[in-house]
Design an enzyme around this catalytic site. Sequence first.
Site, PDB file in Angstrom:
ATOM      1  N   ASP A   1      17.241  48.183  69.442  1.00 35.65           N
ATOM      2  CA  ASP A   1      17.822  48.943  68.315  1.00 35.65           C
ATOM      3  C   ASP A   1      18.990  49.823  68.739  1.00 35.65           C
ATOM      4  OD1 ASP A   1      15.668  47.994  66.585  1.00 35.65           O
ATOM      5  OD2 ASP A   1      14.408  49.440  67.638  1.00 35.65           O
TER       6      ASP A   1
ATOM      7  N   LYS B   1      23.422  46.716  69.061  1.00 35.12           N
ATOM      8  CA  LYS B   1      24.051  45.532  69.678  1.00 35.12           C
ATOM      9  C   LYS B   1      24.785  44.679  68.667  1.00 35.12           C
ATOM     10  CE  LYS B   1      20.124  44.222  71.384  1.00 35.12           C
ATOM     11  NZ  LYS B   1      19.330  45.418  71.032  1.00 35.12           N
TER      12      LYS B   1
ATOM     13  N   GLY C   1      16.346  42.458  64.626  1.00 37.65           N
ATOM     14  CA  GLY C   1      17.293  42.503  63.517  1.00 37.65           C
ATOM     15  C   GLY C   1      18.561  43.212  63.924  1.00 37.65           C
ATOM     16  N   HIS C   2      19.697  42.582  63.697  1.00 28.40           N
ATOM     17  CA  HIS C   2      20.983  43.200  63.995  1.00 28.40           C
ATOM     18  C   HIS C   2      21.685  43.545  62.682  1.00 28.40           C
ATOM     19  CE1 HIS C   2      21.236  41.363  68.310  1.00 28.40           C
ATOM     20  NE2 HIS C   2      20.348  42.310  68.193  1.00 28.40           N
TER      21      HIS C   2
ATOM     22  N   GLN D   1      16.458  42.773  71.377  1.00 23.42           N
ATOM     23  CA  GLN D   1      15.576  43.822  71.890  1.00 23.42           C
ATOM     24  C   GLN D   1      16.282  44.612  73.010  1.00 23.42           C
ATOM     25  OE1 GLN D   1      13.835  40.476  71.826  1.00 23.42           O
ATOM     26  NE2 GLN D   1      13.033  40.859  69.815  1.00 23.42           N
TER      27      GLN D   1
ATOM     28  N   THR E   1       8.059  42.837  74.496  1.00 26.41           N
ATOM     29  CA  THR E   1       8.197  41.605  73.732  1.00 26.41           C
ATOM     30  C   THR E   1       7.775  40.433  74.620  1.00 26.41           C
ATOM     31  OG1 THR E   1       9.668  40.428  72.211  1.00 26.41           O
ATOM     32  CG2 THR E   1      10.626  41.140  74.315  1.00 26.41           C
TER      33      THR E   1
END
Length: 430
Positions: A13, A16, A40-41, A225, A240
């Site tokens: 988060d 990126k 999610g980006h 991530q 992850t």
Amino acid sequence: MANVVIVGAQWGDEGKGKIVDVFTEFAQVVVRFQGGNNAGHTLVVNGEKTILHLIPSGILNPGVTCVIGNGVVIDPEVCLEEIRQLKSKGFLKKDGDLAISETAHVILPYHKRIDILREERKGAGKIGTTGRGIGPAYEDKMARMGIRMGDLIEPELLKKRLESVLPEKNEYIEKILGGQAFGLDEIFDAYAQFGRELSRYVKNTAILLREANKKKKNILFEGAQGTSLDVDHGTYPFVTSSNTVAGSACCGSGIGPTEIDGVVGITKAYTTRVGSGPFPTELNDAVGEHLRNEGAEFGSTTGRPRRCGWLDLVVLRHAVRVNGLTGLVVTKVDILSGLKTIKVCTAYKYRGKTLKEFPASIDILNECEPVYETLKGWTEKLSGIKKLPKLPPAAQRYLKKIEKDLGVPIIMVSVGPSRDEQIFIKNPFK
């Protein structure tokens, strides 16, 4: 020609997506090399927000080829919805703008059910997964019982693979986890259709990347991530299920390590974390609320509020080492505006000892107390600033502190969410 890897230097988060979007101006190919739709980006272009979970952030730039590499696990339904969303906004006009590796593994419904049921059984000890089946899909990959995109687009192969795998999955779901089994036809009918719709994008992407290298094209490798969520180098088991560090760019895309020219780490000006696990600099006070509210710290995938805390240089030193960072981008510096003082964690205290390096054991990390250095804050708003010397002196000192401690040059500073809100210091492709 230059090939550059972008990775998260914290727990994900870090912003990126925006940075990839900005640097894509200088790249012809953008590759996503690990993770799944648990990442999610968020991108803001011309005031419009776009959230991507699988397709690389470079897709918002015309003329760029976006690749989903073999290291990614793909939920076909999510991928198709993303494609439709992008097309409705005028992106992804040509099929050739997107390529999906034929050896990327597929997330099936039983992966998601297993993921959710396991978390429910763990209760207070849950890891905090998104429940999207990422971990179980990677497990099947390593157990050599996964279904790949090349299987998905061939109905006969898909049915054969499901007939082999599904009985074991159903037995585990029913007898161990106490869940409801799946019928073969209900999965096959839906996923065979997904395969038909995605087949135009599926190809040997390793060859595509080799050809791009031969033609001297700039390639940007987009990580998901963050470093401290890496399955080997993160806060295990609260991590992850893939390798999030820069070395994974090679394994997850099919290019050799000698072809990487630079590695850029992305860090926020503070620290956040989603889900369970140790977080030494976490703030459960008014400052933590300030960071969460001003920084809109809510997961783009789940909507969950993020845990917030001061910048942790111990975490960042770890990221510098395991990624081989050659440059650093600091995002959300604007969120610190208005704080009278700003703290930076420079070390940990553990049972009377001072630790300068990130411990591998979470049992040790859980007992660590941050050692802080306090810096003067600033009140000025940073939005619209384009040059480093125009920043408030206190903000400049803060950035110099980070740069000096880590021994890595800061190449960009983000001062707002939009594509044009940053201070560009050095181009990693030149």
